[in-house]
Scaffold this motif. Sequence first.
Motif, PDB file in Angstrom:
ATOM      1  N   GLN A 126       0.854  -1.184   0.000  1.00 35.20           N
ATOM      2  CA  GLN A 126       0.000   0.000   0.000  1.00 35.20           C
ATOM      3  C   GLN A 126       0.887   1.229   0.000  1.00 35.20           C
ATOM      4  O   GLN A 126       1.839   1.306   0.770  1.00 35.20           O
ATOM      5  CB  GLN A 126      -0.905   0.012   1.228  1.00 35.20           C
ATOM      6  CG  GLN A 126      -1.917  -1.106   1.236  1.00 35.20           C
ATOM      7  CD  GLN A 126      -2.810  -1.055   2.468  1.00 35.20           C
ATOM      8  OE1 GLN A 126      -2.536  -0.334   3.407  1.00 35.20           O
ATOM      9  NE2 GLN A 126      -3.881  -1.813   2.432  1.00 35.20           N
ATOM     10  N   GLU A 127       0.541   2.183  -0.836  1.00 36.05           N
ATOM     11  CA  GLU A 127       1.313   3.416  -0.909  1.00 36.05           C
ATOM     12  C   GLU A 127       0.564   4.546  -0.216  1.00 36.05           C
ATOM     13  O   GLU A 127      -0.653   4.475  -0.026  1.00 36.05           O
ATOM     14  CB  GLU A 127       1.583   3.769  -2.369  1.00 36.05           C
ATOM     15  CG  GLU A 127       2.502   2.760  -3.043  1.00 36.05           C
ATOM     16  CD  GLU A 127       2.836   3.146  -4.478  1.00 36.05           C
ATOM     17  OE1 GLU A 127       2.628   4.307  -4.849  1.00 36.05           O
ATOM     18  OE2 GLU A 127       3.312   2.275  -5.194  1.00 36.05           O
ATOM     19  N   ASN A 128       1.304   5.581   0.143  1.00 32.95           N
ATOM     20  CA  ASN A 128       0.756   6.784   0.774  1.00 32.95           C
ATOM     21  C   ASN A 128       0.042   6.496   2.099  1.00 32.95           C
ATOM     22  O   ASN A 128      -1.004   7.034   2.390  1.00 32.95           O
ATOM     23  CB  ASN A 128      -0.174   7.533  -0.170  1.00 32.95           C
ATOM     24  CG  ASN A 128       0.530   7.994  -1.426  1.00 32.95           C
ATOM     25  OD1 ASN A 128       1.682   8.412  -1.369  1.00 32.95           O
ATOM     26  ND2 ASN A 128      -0.148   7.912  -2.569  1.00 32.95           N
ATOM     27  N   LYS A 130      -0.002   6.870   6.101  1.00 29.14           N
ATOM     28  CA  LYS A 130       0.575   7.690   7.164  1.00 29.14           C
ATOM     29  C   LYS A 130       0.655   6.834   8.421  1.00 29.14           C
ATOM     30  O   LYS A 130      -0.331   6.233   8.830  1.00 29.14           O
ATOM     31  CB  LYS A 130      -0.267   8.920   7.420  1.00 29.14           C
ATOM     32  CG  LYS A 130      -0.229   9.909   6.274  1.00 29.14           C
ATOM     33  CD  LYS A 130      -0.982  11.166   6.629  1.00 29.14           C
ATOM     34  CE  LYS A 130      -0.905  12.153   5.482  1.00 29.14           C
ATOM     35  NZ  LYS A 130      -1.598  13.406   5.800  1.00 29.14           N
TER      36      LYS A 130
END
Length: 133
Positions: A126-128, A130
Motif C-alpha cells: 500500500q502506498e501513501n 501515514k
Amino acid sequence: MSSLPPQRRQSGGPGGGPGGRTQGRTLSVREGAEEAERRLNKPCFHAGQKVPGLFSCVACQFQIRNRGVLPTCPDCGEIVWAYMEDGPRPVPEGEEPGAAPQAAPTPSTTTQEGVKLDSPAPVVVQENVKLQP
C-alpha cells in the motif's frame, strides 16, 4: 562525540551500536581486540600494548611498522590493530605466552538447498500510508 571514528559512535537505530550490539554495552579495549580477531581471523592488538611488527588499522587499513607501544591510528583514531605478518601470534610485552584470546564457538547452522518457500498469504503493498496521525 563527533571526533570519534564511525565504528566507535553508537547509532540510534534498532540494531544498537556497531556490529549489532545493543546500546549500553561497552566493550573494553581487550574485548574490542578479541572481537576484531574473531571477525578478521588475524591476531589483533589494541593501542597501549607493546608488540613489534607490521600492523594494519582494522577500520581504515592504515599500515605501520611498529617497534614500541601501539598508538591510536593517526588517520581515523581507531585503537585496534591487526597483525599482518605470517607466523605465530606475537606475545605482547608483559603477557604470558599462550594467553591469546580464545575463539568463541560458532553457532551451528543448517544449510538446505532446493527448499521451496511458501508464503502463507500474498504480500500486499500500500502506498501513501501515514504511520502517525
